[in-house]
Motif scaffolding. Structure first.
Motif, short mmCIF file in Angstrom:
data_model
loop_
_atom_site.label_atom_id
_atom_site.label_comp_id
_atom_site.label_asym_id
_atom_site.label_seq_id
_atom_site.Cartn_x
_atom_site.Cartn_y
_atom_site.Cartn_z
N ARG A 160 -13.05 -31.48 32.06
CA ARG A 160 -13.53 -30.36 32.33
C ARG A 160 -13.99 -29.59 31.10
N ILE A 161 -13.20 -29.49 30.42
CA ILE A 161 -13.42 -29.16 28.91
C ILE A 161 -14.77 -29.30 28.37
N ARG A 162 -14.91 -30.86 28.45
CA ARG A 162 -15.77 -31.48 27.80
C ARG A 162 -17.16 -31.19 28.17
N LYS A 163 -17.21 -31.18 29.82
CA LYS A 163 -18.21 -30.87 30.58
C LYS A 163 -18.79 -29.57 30.07
N ALA A 164 -17.92 -28.51 30.13
CA ALA A 164 -18.19 -27.15 29.56
C ALA A 164 -18.98 -27.18 28.22
N LEU A 165 -18.36 -27.94 27.11
CA LEU A 165 -18.98 -27.87 25.93
C LEU A 165 -20.29 -28.68 25.84
N VAL A 166 -20.50 -29.44 26.65
CA VAL A 166 -21.75 -30.29 26.72
C VAL A 166 -22.94 -29.24 27.25
N CYS A 167 -22.64 -28.54 28.58
CA CYS A 167 -23.65 -27.56 29.00
C CYS A 167 -23.79 -26.64 27.68
N LYS A 168 -22.80 -26.05 27.04
CA LYS A 168 -22.85 -24.94 26.02
C LYS A 168 -23.88 -25.53 24.82
N LEU A 169 -23.79 -26.91 24.44
CA LEU A 169 -24.44 -27.45 23.50
C LEU A 169 -25.89 -27.97 23.91
N ASN A 170 -26.11 -28.09 25.08
CA ASN A 170 -27.49 -28.15 25.54
C ASN A 170 -28.15 -27.17 25.69
N MET A 171 -27.62 -25.91 25.54
CA MET A 171 -28.38 -24.84 25.86
C MET A 171 -28.52 -24.29 24.23
N ALA A 172 -29.75 -24.61 23.69
CA ALA A 172 -29.99 -24.34 22.22
C ALA A 172 -30.23 -22.87 21.81
N HIS A 173 -29.76 -22.03 22.60
CA HIS A 173 -30.23 -20.72 22.40
C HIS A 173 -29.11 -19.83 23.23
N ASN A 174 -29.12 -18.51 22.93
CA ASN A 174 -28.05 -17.55 23.78
C ASN A 174 -29.12 -16.59 24.35
N ARG A 175 -30.21 -16.84 24.81
CA ARG A 175 -31.14 -15.85 25.43
C ARG A 175 -30.96 -15.83 26.95
N LYS A 176 -31.00 -14.93 27.29
CA LYS A 176 -31.16 -14.61 29.03
C LYS A 176 -32.64 -14.84 29.37
N LEU A 177 -33.65 -14.67 28.76
CA LEU A 177 -34.75 -14.38 29.05
C LEU A 177 -35.80 -15.25 28.21
N VAL A 178 -36.52 -16.19 28.61
CA VAL A 178 -37.28 -16.94 27.37
C VAL A 178 -39.03 -16.87 27.94
N LEU A 179 -39.64 -16.37 27.22
CA LEU A 179 -41.04 -16.56 27.53
C LEU A 179 -41.82 -17.28 26.86
N GLY A 180 -42.81 -17.92 27.51
CA GLY A 180 -43.71 -18.96 26.78
C GLY A 180 -45.00 -18.95 27.40
N ALA A 181 -46.10 -19.64 27.03
CA ALA A 181 -47.53 -19.37 27.42
C ALA A 181 -47.94 -20.81 27.30
N VAL A 182 -48.96 -21.35 28.16
CA VAL A 182 -49.51 -22.70 28.14
C VAL A 182 -51.28 -22.12 28.43
N ASP A 183 -51.97 -22.65 27.57
CA ASP A 183 -53.34 -22.65 27.73
C ASP A 183 -54.07 -23.57 28.93
N LEU A 184 -54.75 -23.01 30.11
CA LEU A 184 -55.34 -24.02 30.86
C LEU A 184 -57.02 -23.98 30.43
N VAL A 185 -57.57 -23.29 29.82
CA VAL A 185 -58.86 -22.90 29.84
C VAL A 185 -59.54 -23.12 28.44
N GLY A 186 -58.62 -23.34 27.47
CA GLY A 186 -59.08 -23.45 26.08
C GLY A 186 -59.35 -22.11 25.34
N SER A 187 -58.43 -21.16 25.38
CA SER A 187 -58.68 -19.89 24.92
C SER A 187 -57.65 -19.70 23.81
N LYS A 188 -57.81 -18.70 22.77
CA LYS A 188 -57.19 -18.43 21.70
C LYS A 188 -56.76 -16.84 21.78
N ILE A 189 -55.45 -16.58 21.91
CA ILE A 189 -55.04 -15.19 22.09
C ILE A 189 -54.14 -15.00 21.03
#
Length: 160
Positions: free
Chosen positions: A16-45
């Motif tokens: 149980r402890i190992r499973k909890a630690l593995v979950c914490k290690l897999n999450m490489a950040h401590n953010r609750k909100l992550v924003l990202g973008a992907v370009d579908l039409v070849g634009s530069k913002i």
């Protein structure tokens, strides 16, 4: 006999402890909100990374203070903004990732609207805030989470 029983209990607790630690290690950040973008039409913002970071920081503090994630079946939200040719009214939802604890959502926006404002960092930050709030309110409605603070923040941003 008592030794075998206690070792089984210890082994179960260790798993149980190992499973909890593995979950914490897999999450490489401590953010609750992550924003990202992907370009579908070849634009530069320009200014997008800085603007997304500012928008994320201000909205993440609202989410944490309003206990947005307290009864949520996920630990954090990952929003991908798709720079495309149309505006989606609502985000698309993917399944909650049990391994990493995230709820991946995405929304397509018309990149021509962003071209008008991408040279101004302040306008771009407000644009990302409005878009992210729209998506987070949709998440709140789907999962019965508190959305009052997000609605207040939306009114403040729209007033500017």
């Amino acid at each position: 006999m008592a030794y075998a029983l206690s070792s089984q209990i210890l082994a179960k607790q260790f798993r149980r402890i190992r499973k909890a630690l593995v979950c914490k290690l897999n999450m490489a950040h401590n953010r609750k909100l992550v924003l990202g973008a992907v370009d579908l039409v070849g634009s530069k913002i320009r200014n997008s990374i800085v603007a997304m970071s500012e928008a994320r920081d201000s909205l993440e503090s609202i989410l944490i203070s309003s206990s947005y994630f307290e009864n949520a079946p996920f630990e954090w939200v990952g929003l991908i903004i798709r720079y495309g040719k149309k505006n989606d009214a609502l985000p698309t939802f993917n399944r909650i990732n049990k391994r990493y604890g995230d709820l991946p959502i995405a929304i397509e926006v018309d990149v021509s609207e962003i071209y008008d404002i991408h040279n101004s960092k302040e306008l771009l930050v407000n644009y990302y805030k409005k878009l992210t709030i729209l998506c987070l309110i949709a998440v709140a409605e789907k999962y019965a989470l508190p959305k009052e603070e997000l609605e207040k923040a939306s009114l403040v941003i729209n007033a500017n």
